[in-house]
Design a protein around this motif. Structure first.
Motif, mmCIF file in Angstrom:
data_model
loop_
_atom_site.group_PDB
_atom_site.id
_atom_site.type_symbol
_atom_site.label_atom_id
_atom_site.label_comp_id
_atom_site.label_asym_id
_atom_site.label_seq_id
_atom_site.Cartn_x
_atom_site.Cartn_y
_atom_site.Cartn_z
ATOM 1 N N PRO A 97 6.977 13.950 -3.799
ATOM 2 C CA PRO A 97 7.457 12.706 -3.183
ATOM 3 C C PRO A 97 8.332 11.876 -4.120
ATOM 4 N N ALA A 98 7.972 11.831 -5.412
ATOM 5 C CA ALA A 98 8.757 11.028 -6.347
ATOM 6 C C ALA A 98 10.185 11.551 -6.435
ATOM 7 N N VAL A 99 10.322 12.875 -6.509
ATOM 8 C CA VAL A 99 11.653 13.467 -6.639
ATOM 9 C C VAL A 99 12.455 13.239 -5.361
ATOM 10 N N ALA A 100 11.803 13.451 -4.217
ATOM 11 C CA ALA A 100 12.500 13.263 -2.943
ATOM 12 C C ALA A 100 12.979 11.827 -2.801
ATOM 13 N N TRP A 101 12.105 10.880 -3.188
ATOM 14 C CA TRP A 101 12.497 9.475 -3.098
ATOM 15 C C TRP A 101 13.655 9.180 -4.043
ATOM 16 N N ALA A 102 13.580 9.725 -5.281
ATOM 17 C CA ALA A 102 14.633 9.475 -6.257
ATOM 18 C C ALA A 102 15.965 10.022 -5.761
ATOM 19 N N ILE A 103 15.934 11.182 -5.105
ATOM 20 C CA ILE A 103 17.180 11.754 -4.577
ATOM 21 C C ILE A 103 17.773 10.826 -3.532
ATOM 22 N N ARG A 104 16.911 10.322 -2.644
ATOM 23 C CA ARG A 104 17.421 9.454 -1.591
ATOM 24 C C ARG A 104 17.994 8.158 -2.174
ATOM 25 N N ALA A 105 17.257 7.564 -3.112
ATOM 26 C CA ALA A 105 17.737 6.315 -3.696
ATOM 27 C C ALA A 105 19.053 6.532 -4.437
ATOM 28 N N PHE A 230 3.750 7.728 -3.558
ATOM 29 C CA PHE A 230 4.459 7.412 -4.790
ATOM 30 C C PHE A 230 4.899 5.958 -4.782
ATOM 31 N N HIS A 231 4.684 5.242 -5.911
ATOM 32 C CA HIS A 231 5.045 3.827 -6.001
ATOM 33 C C HIS A 231 5.963 3.613 -7.208
ATOM 34 N N PRO A 232 7.282 3.483 -6.987
ATOM 35 C CA PRO A 232 8.205 3.335 -8.123
ATOM 36 C C PRO A 232 7.912 2.097 -8.963
ATOM 37 N N PHE A 233 7.510 0.996 -8.320
ATOM 38 C CA PHE A 233 7.199 -0.226 -9.064
ATOM 39 C C PHE A 233 5.700 -0.521 -9.043
ATOM 40 N N GLY A 234 4.896 0.460 -8.664
ATOM 41 C CA GLY A 234 3.467 0.213 -8.561
ATOM 42 C C GLY A 234 3.115 -0.465 -7.247
ATOM 43 N N THR A 235 1.837 -0.878 -7.142
ATOM 44 C CA THR A 235 1.402 -1.544 -5.911
ATOM 45 C C THR A 235 1.119 -3.004 -6.197
ATOM 46 N N MET A 236 0.951 -3.760 -5.091
ATOM 47 C CA MET A 236 0.645 -5.170 -5.227
ATOM 48 C C MET A 236 -0.857 -5.363 -5.231
ATOM 49 N N GLN A 237 -1.277 -6.623 -5.307
ATOM 50 C CA GLN A 237 -2.701 -6.881 -5.426
ATOM 51 C C GLN A 237 -3.442 -6.497 -4.146
#
Lengths: 473, 340
Positions: A97-105, A230-237
């Motif tokens: 998922p991280a790679v797929a997201w990075a490709i799209r972004a 996958f969370h590029p900036f992490g999650t919120m509280q």
């Protein structure tokens, strides 16, 4: 005007055709998204009209638009999949998922910069082939901007921010609807390593398990949570995805910012022209009014007006964003008016104004045709700087819990939500939005500097500096 | 036009500005879409006509609007600010302001001072060494520093100071005067007379003052840099150099002194930012100042108090503007001589 000779010259070397072809290709890649956006906007406008409850015809068109394939969509390059023990399912080419997201972004940004390059190439083509004049004063301005590194840096940052706002739904690893608004109405599949099988869970439940609340429970930047998301900036509280929150939040910041700056620029420019043209008492009364508005600190005025107008129907439009933009415009025009009044007064002393007057032209025509063109440059400079300030102020208001209504993502609220966790392992919730705000505001200020130096290289860069500081937020 | 006449004119201009500002405030608060009387009452009381009537009478809203407007204005004029309704219920507003204002002034004093003593020297330093690495680092730092949102900067600074022992190797609480009551919160202004009390109160507001002054610091740095650059190339500096004036005297007497002139109006005009920013900074740092009071009054619905405080803010800003005019005429003799 295009004459036969230039047309022949242009079609002869095929550059124009190639340029048009590339433009068409770029448009077709995103035609579906453009159509969907237009229809959605139309539906919203139609529903905003009192008495209209449904827009059946438009909704039909919208679903038709949705079915047009789009390159940079979540459907074309999906990143939300699950691991089934041997490989990833439902992700782009079976990638993580991280790679797929990075490709799209990455593709989104490649596409955006492609559009920018296409526009620049088009302008150059026009300048070299179609325009009659070899040189115009504007060429010098653009050339100066091109060699102004600081201004170009600002332009790139601002462009990336605008891209972020435009492509917000495609950029996030998940959507606002699935992850936030309707988290209990969607479910996801994930690989349960304990039982060794693929399980299904409601997103709302998964969010509870992926919350970032300090050292004991944390999903930091660039990591996966327990449910394979996958969370590029992490999650919120509250376990929601911070990156998606910020991407969508950039949209409302930009819209409010542009709307308010556009409105206050209009007010400021017309008042500056009026006071410069009539001078005397008209000018004096405007000085008094603007001094009175400025005597109320803008941030306090914003707090007061958002409280007083909070229950009215205007506050329903765009999560309160429209009201915020209006308040900004009517409290912020004074600063721009002050900066424009001087240049406008200078122009009003020139001979051509006298000439136009004795020629019998109407005052409004003189102001529009013979004075306005000379102050548009200043409008651009202060507009760019005020936009940065507006973004800070909007964030400051939503940090206080005012302004943009809570379910709608806004950067300042992310800072507020993460405030209690800054000293723990979940520092990212507050830190990242602040860095983004700083970067964007620096970008707008740099662009303003660049435009100022490009328009008037002799200008005193120490002029009105308070514009970019966001009323002290 | 003589200077006295110029100042007199400015003073005369201030009166309609205060009046217009107060009128706008009255209109927003009392003629706006929210009924201030209903806002003051709890859910149950709103339905009670007697309670509602009582609130309206006490606010004077049962009179015709014009009558109410003149009553309100005249009571502000003589500083009869009435009492609060929701916030610190029933206390005298004058006393409340007297209680809250000193903390804001203390914070503002330090933020102006820090901004001047950090921003101006840095700007001068960058200007004297223009286009060197040091200049770029200082200028870049100033620009980024200015772009940071105050509230975020405050949170980050508090986090850094709170865990200073782990990060820097010393605890902020125990460096210099001990802060026994935590690193943020109200400064104790009762002991200002003693050395220890003064230091303690200063240390308490120092982080908040740095944050509040951040925007001004960046501005002053930039303007200081430009001013030095401009003065450096003036003919009289060239002449002094040719005359053989020592480098030290050249820098301090001929360049820096003249570069200070454009900075004075900037410093006073930053009062806008300071007063506006005090709301957020006081909220983040937990200081019970007048900005915090305003914010609390606004969110809790004590609209009459909001209006009164706005009037106080207007007076403060107009007052600072007048001080700026006085300073301006003292420093730059050309003011007032060029006509309007």
């Amino acid at each position: 005007m295009l004459n036969r000779e230039t047309l022949q010259r242009a079609s002869g070397d095929g550059r124009t055709l190639a340029w048009l072809g590339i433009g068409l290709l770029l448009f077709l890649l995103e035609a579906g998204a453009a159509a969907t956006f237009t229809m959605e906007a139309l539906i919203k406008i139609a529903l905003a009209v009192p008495g209209v409850d449904s827009a059946g015809f438009l909704t039909g068109l919208e679903s038709a638009a949705r079915s047009i394939p789009t390159l940079l969509s979540r459907e074309a390059i999906p990143n939300q999949g699950y691991y089934n023990g041997s490989g990833y399912q439902e992700t782009f080419l079976g990638l993580a998922p991280a790679v797929a997201w990075a490709i799209r972004a990455t593709l989104v940004y490649v596409y955006a910069f492609g559009i920018m390059g296409w526009v620049v190439a088009g302008y150059r083509l026009y300048r070299s082939t179609y325009r009659k004049a070899d040189w115009t004063p504007r060429d010098d301005v653009l050339d100066r901007l091109r060699s102004h590194n600081w201004g170009l840096f600002g332009l790139v940052i601002v462009f990336m921010f605008v891209t972020m706002a435009v492509f917000a739904p495609a950029l996030g690893p998940t959507t606002v609807d699935q992850n936030m608004r309707n988290s209990y109405g969607n479910d996801i599949s994930y690989w349960d390593s304990e039982s060794g099988s693929v399980e299904t869970i409601v997103v709302g439940e998964a969010n509870l398990g992926s919350a970032s609340r300090g050292n004991n429970q944390n999903v930091g930047p660039w990591s996966y949570d327990d449910y394979g998301r996958f969370h590029p900036f992490g999650t919120m509280q509250n376990g929601r995805d911070l990156f998606t929150f910020l991407m969508v939040g950039s949209r409302i910041s930009l819209v409010i910012g542009v709307l308010s700056v556009g409105l206050s620029a209009t007010i400021a420019a017309s008042l500056a022209l009026t006071s410069a043209y009539y001078k005397g008492r008209v000018d004096l009364s405007m000085v008094l009014v603007s001094d009175a508005v400025m005597a109320m600190p803008q941030l306090l005025l914003l707090i007061m007006l958002t409280t007083v107008l909070g229950d009215t129907w205007i506050n329903e439009i765009y999560s309160g964003g429209f009201l915020l933009a209006l308040i900004f415009a009517f409290t912020g025009w004074t600063y721009m008016w002050r900066s424009l009044r001087g240049p406008a007064l200078q122009v009003s002393e020139r001979e051509w104004i006298d000439a136009a007057r004795s020629f019998g032209q109407r005052p409004t025509t003189i102001m529009r045709k013979h004075m306005l063109p000379y102050i548009t440059g200043y409008l651009l400079i202060y507009g760019s700087m005020t936009l940065g300030g507006a973004i800070i102020s909007i964030a400051g208001l939503s940090y206080l819990g005012l302004g943009v209504a809570p379910p709608t993502p806004e950067w300042g609220r992310a800072v507020n939500l993460g405030q209690d966790y800054v000293r723990t392992g979940s520092w990212h919730i507050s830190l990242i939005p602040g860095i983004l705000i700083t970067l964007v505001v620096t970008g707008f200020n740099a662009l303003g500097d660049g435009i100022r130096d490009a328009i008037d290289p002799q200008s005193d860069s120490a002029g009105d500096e308070t514009a970019g500081a966001g009323a002290g937020a | 036009m003589s200077r006295a006449k110029y100042l007199g004119k400015r003073l005369l201009m201030a009166i309609p500005v205060v009046w217009l500002g107060a009128t706008m405030t009255w209109f927003i608060i009392f003629m706006g879409p929210i009924d201030p009387a209903a806002r003051l009452l709890s859910e149950g009381q709103v339905r009670n006509p007697a309670a509602y009537q009582a609130a309206q009478t006490q606010l004077g809203l049962n009179q015709p609007p014009l009558q109410h407007y003149f009553d309100w204005l005249s009571s502000l004029l003589v500083f009869d600010l009435g009492q609060t309704w929701l916030l610190y219920q029933g206390s005298n507003v004058n006393a409340l302001i007297m209680d809250f204002l000193p903390r804001t002034l203390w914070l503002g004093f330090w933020s102006v001072l820090i901004a001047i003593f950090v921003g101006v020297p840095l700007g001068f330093y960058a200007g004297m060494r223009s286009n060197t690495v040091a200049d770029y680092v200082a200028s870049m730092g100033g620009i980024v520093w200015r772009a940071m949102p105050n509230f975020w900067l405050g949170i980050m600074l508090l986090a850094l100071l709170g865990s200073s022992e782990a990060i820097f190797g010393f605890a902020w609480e125990t460096v210099g005067p001990d802060l026994l009551t935590g690193i943020s919160g109200n400064p104790d202004l009762t002991q200002l007379g003693t050395v220890d009390g003064f230091l303690r109160a200063t240390k308490k507001v120092l982080p908040a003052a740095i944050v509040l002054g951040s925007a001004s610091m960046g501005n002053e740095m930039r303007i200081g840099r430009t001013a030095v650059l401009e003065v450096k190339n003036q003919d009289y500096v060239e002449l002094a150099k040719v005359k053989g004036v020592s480098k030290r005297s050249l820098v301090y007497k001929h360049i820096l002194r003249n570069a200070l002139v454009p900075l004075v109006p900037i410093i006073t005009s930053e009062a806008f930012l300071l007063i506006g920013g005090s709301v957020l900074v006081e909220t983040v740092f937990g200081i019970n100042g007048i900005g915090y009071l305003f914010y609390q009054a606004a969110i809790q619905g004590d609209l009459p108090l909001v209006g009164t405080l706005m009037y106080v803010f207007i007076l403060m800003i107009v007052g600072i503007n007048l001080i700026q005019d006085v300073l301006y005429t003292l420093i730059d003799p050309r003011v007032g001589l060029e006509g309007d």
